[in-house]
Each structure stands twice: as C-alpha cells, then as structure tokens.
Design an enzyme around this catalytic site. Structure first.
Site, mmCIF file in Angstrom:
data_model
loop_
_atom_site.group_PDB
_atom_site.id
_atom_site.type_symbol
_atom_site.label_atom_id
_atom_site.label_comp_id
_atom_site.label_asym_id
_atom_site.label_seq_id
_atom_site.Cartn_x
_atom_site.Cartn_y
_atom_site.Cartn_z
ATOM 1 N N ALA A 71 0.823 -1.213 0.000
ATOM 2 C CA ALA A 71 0.000 0.000 0.000
ATOM 3 C C ALA A 71 0.855 1.261 0.000
ATOM 4 O O ALA A 71 0.421 2.302 -0.478
ATOM 5 C CB ALA A 71 -0.938 -0.004 1.207
ATOM 6 N N THR A 72 2.066 1.174 0.534
ATOM 7 C CA THR A 72 2.975 2.321 0.455
ATOM 8 C C THR A 72 3.193 2.691 -1.006
ATOM 9 O O THR A 72 3.160 3.871 -1.376
ATOM 10 C CB THR A 72 4.319 1.980 1.142
ATOM 11 O OG1 THR A 72 4.070 1.724 2.528
ATOM 12 C CG2 THR A 72 5.330 3.112 1.005
ATOM 13 N N ASN A 153 -5.308 3.819 11.321
ATOM 14 C CA ASN A 153 -4.571 2.654 11.820
ATOM 15 C C ASN A 153 -4.336 2.696 13.328
ATOM 16 O O ASN A 153 -4.220 1.663 13.964
ATOM 17 C CB ASN A 153 -3.238 2.501 11.081
ATOM 18 C CG ASN A 153 -2.504 3.807 10.875
ATOM 19 O OD1 ASN A 153 -3.077 4.798 10.413
ATOM 20 N ND2 ASN A 153 -1.240 3.826 11.206
ATOM 21 N N ALA A 202 -2.341 -6.712 1.263
ATOM 22 C CA ALA A 202 -2.717 -8.083 1.647
ATOM 23 C C ALA A 202 -2.316 -8.442 3.070
ATOM 24 O O ALA A 202 -3.052 -9.135 3.774
ATOM 25 C CB ALA A 202 -2.091 -9.080 0.665
ATOM 26 N N THR A 239 7.493 -7.836 -13.264
ATOM 27 C CA THR A 239 6.947 -9.193 -13.339
ATOM 28 C C THR A 239 5.986 -9.443 -12.180
ATOM 29 O O THR A 239 6.290 -9.108 -11.034
ATOM 30 C CB THR A 239 8.095 -10.221 -13.302
ATOM 31 O OG1 THR A 239 8.945 -9.958 -14.409
ATOM 32 C CG2 THR A 239 7.571 -11.639 -13.387
ATOM 33 N N CYS A 327 5.741 2.127 11.919
ATOM 34 C CA CYS A 327 6.848 2.784 11.233
ATOM 35 C C CYS A 327 7.424 3.895 12.093
ATOM 36 O O CYS A 327 8.577 4.253 11.976
ATOM 37 C CB CYS A 327 6.372 3.384 9.919
ATOM 38 S SG CYS A 327 5.295 2.285 9.024
#
Ligand code: PLP
Length: 408
Positions: A71-72, A153, A202, A239, A327
């Site tokens: 998500a960052t 959060n 995820a 990829t 963080c």
C-alpha cells in the site's frame, strides 16, 4: 502463552492462504507474460485472484484493480501521478489530506511540498474524526486531489468517506482513500462511495507481505510510476508476484465473505478487553466512540505510564502491542493522533494500541487483562509523574473520554 495484539501493523498469513500460494513457487513458476505454457499456466490463478478482489470490494467491470508491491507503493503512486498529471502538466497546485494519515501519505506530501505543491493537512476533531464539512471548506479551484483514509490505523476511527466522496464529486476533485485498515475489517463497497482510487494491502488481512493493490474507478488514466515491460496493461510494470497475488485473492475472500459475523465476534472480544481494562485500571481512557471504530482496535491511554515502557513490560509477558504507527514507533515521539485529538504531551506518550484479529481467542483476552494490569501497577509504582497528577475517573466505555483540564 503468546498473545499477538498488533494486527494493525501486520497479520499472520492464514495457513489456507499459504496453502493456496504454494504451487506458484516451484510448480507453476513461469512468467505470466511469456507466451509458452509455463507462463500461461498461471493465468487461471491470476484471473481467479483478480475476481476475488473485484468481488470482495464490489468493483464493477469498468474499474481497474492494479496489483502493486504494497500500500505504500499504491499511496505514492496516486499522489505522485496526480501531481504529474494535474499539477506539473495541469493548472492545479493543491492537495488536501489529513494530519493523521499513514506515513506513506504524509511523507509523500512533504516531498510534494518541497516540489512546490500546496498541501492542506486537515485536523481531526476531539472525537478523532475528520469532519466532511472541513474537507469542503478547503477545496479550491486549484485542488487536484483529496486523500483521506477510510479508517485510521492507530485509533480505528472510521472516517465519513461516503460524504467526503460526494463532496469531491460535486466539486470535480479526484478522491483517493487509503483503505488499508478498512478492507477486511468493515464492509467496503466501492460502488456505494465516490472514490476514484483506493489503496489496500494483503498483509493487513491475513495475506502475504509484499503485495497490495490500487483500485481505480472507471479505469481512469493515471501516469504509471513503474515504467517497463507493459505488465498490467502498461499501468504498472514489473513481473507479477504470482504467489503473492494468488495469496491476496484467497486472503481477501476469506476476510470478507462472512465479514459481519466474523467481526461481531472480534468486536465482542475487543469490547470485553476494553471494558475490563477501563474498569480495573483507574485513570485510563480509550480514544474514540466504539461504534465509530473498526471492530478490532483500541488506543488506550494510561495516565503516568509511558507507552514505550508499557510496550516492553507487555513484551516480557509475550504480549505484542504497539504505541501507534509501527513505522514511527522507533523514535520516542508522542503519538500524533493523540496530540491531534487534544491530548497534552505527557498524555500523548501514554497511548497503547491493541489490535485484535479473527484468530484472537478468549483465553488470550483473559491473559492480556491480567498481565496488562500487572504491568500498569508496576510501572505506576515507579513513575515519578503519576503520583503528582490529580487522579481522574476512568473513561466511560464507548466515549472519547478526555479529562477536563486536557480538552482544548
Ligand atoms: C500498514 C498501512 C499502510 C502501508 O501498507 P504496506 O503494504 O505495509 O506498505 C498504509 N496505510 C495504512 C493505514 C496502514 O495501516
């Protein structure tokens, strides 16, 4: 017993998810962009994962879902590409966000400010919520984007995304929401809200780390920020992380298919823990009204008990908690959300975030109540500041309780 109560930082990958991922490491390992059968062998699994994500958030066929690494990345992509598209190459110069976003939004905004972009950081009110009308009052004809998270959060507070989306639509401004703490915790239906972009990750809903996504309404254009081999229709090269994507698909399905009933159970455990802590430990309060929070989260403040110290005492009892954003917790800074809701500096150092998951058990809650109390008693007995403050009554459950002299 070990108790993990830091599920807003990351979650255990569900063993069913790991099982679904396994074949895509050593059996079906071809590059999905290759034309031979080693490559194409992964296509059904990728399609299934995509379908699982579309279903989970109720995206329509016209919308795009782009897989990213986290998500960052999704948050950086939206902000920097809107900057390129609407500010550098357009006539806008302004972004509206909030003071309580995740660092992946706040640090990107600081970077954009260095590039000359004007950024408005909206405060939360004393209940910990960003009010939709404040968003409206700061939008100008130079505003390119509004970015407001769906749920916070640190406190779990759910923001009025439906109203903010409607305002942005009316004003013709793009709207991004960081949906990381919403997806898998509360029902998320992107057709019921006017969001142009939504980030998700995820590992916050029992999927693997290193895979996330960006929802894009009506497949609208957004300058790519990874240029390369035309993966994902050229929107995001690199990829594809096939095992990760398969895992995210499985995880989002498991997290959302019975979300209401699963979350009733999580909420019961959270509320029981919260009631017990507020009752047995004097001089504590929890930020934000319960019915406006994600069902798994509480940010509890314990007067006279510094958050870092509490964290280490809990750690000795094998209880994993957090003082706020994972963080940010390495530096001993005051909890920014607590400061935003009007706590003084001393109080803002006392916040402990407990975040449950569907795997949290009743026995773990009992164990936590007992050891939390012991840790507080020990830390208060050696605290020089606690004895000096006038004791105030414990917070009312379900209220954002601010002792009087602390409210601003
Ligand atoms: C964890 C988190 C992120 C970052 O997600 P990653 O996938 O770890 O980069 C962004 N926003 C919020 C609200 C989060 O809780």
């Amino acid at each position: 017993m070990q108790v993990y109560l830091d599920n807003n930082a990351t979650t255990m990958t569900d063993p069913k998810v790991v099982e679904a991922m396994m074949p895509y490491f050593s059996e079906v390992y071809g590059n999905p962009n290759s034309l031979h059968k080693f490559g194409t062998a992964s296509h059904p699994a990728l399609q299934k994962a995509l379908d699982q994500v579309y279903t989970a958030i109720n995206a329509s066929d016209n919308d795009d879902i782009i897989f990213t690494s986290c998500a960052t990345e999704s948050n950086n992509w939206v902000l920097k590409s809107v900057w390129i598209d609407k500010i550098v190459n357009g006539d806008k110069n302004h972004i509206v966000t909030t003071e309580v976003e995740h660092p992946s939004i706040l640090s990107t905004c600081r970077f954009l400010e260095d590039q000359g972009v004007k950024v408005t950081y909206l405060p939360v009110n004393e209940k910990g919520i960003v009010e939709a009308h404040t968003v409206k009052s700061f939008i100008t004809d130079k505003t390119a984007l509004v970015s407001v998270m769906w749920a916070n959060n640190e406190t779990g507070m759910i923001f009025p995304i439906e109203e903010i989306g409607a305002i942005c639509k009316e004003k013709g401004v793009l709207f991004h929401t960081d949906g990381v703490q919403a997806v898998g915790k509360i029902p998320v239906d992107v057709q019921k809200v006017d969001v142009d972009f939504m980030s998700f990750s995820a590992h916050k809903f029992h999927g693997p780390k290193g895979v996330g996504g960006l929802y894009i309404k009506d497949s609208q254009p957004l300058t790519p920020h990874f240029h390369g081999g035309e993966h994902m229709g050229g929107r995001r090269s690199g990829t594809l992380n096939v095992p990760g994507i398969v895992g995210m698909g499985e995880a989002i399905e498991l997290a959302t298919k019975d979300i209401e009933s699963t979350m009733v159970k999580v909420r019961e455990k959270r509320d029981r823990l919260e009631d017990a802590l507020l009752e047995i430990i004097p001089d504590t309060f929890v930020v934000g009204s319960r019915d406006k929070r994600t069902p798994n989260t509480m940010l509890i403040s314990i007067r006279g008990v510094e958050g870092e110290g509490m964290l280490w005492d809990l750690n000795r009892y094998d209880i994993g908690a957090s003082t706020g954003s994972a963080c940010a917790s390495e530096d001993l800074e005051a909890n920014t959300v607590m400061l935003a809701i009007g706590a003084d500096h001393e109080l803002a150092h006392t916040g402990i975030r407990l975040s449950l998951s569907r795997f949290t058990t009743d026995a773990e809650i009992d164990y936590t109540i007992e050891h939390f109390r012991q840790a507080v008693e020990r830390l208060r007995s050696i605290s020089s500041s606690y004895a000096k403050v006038q004791p105030t009554p414990g917070g009312e459950a379900g209220e954002c309780y601010m002792p009087h002299h602390m409210a601003h």
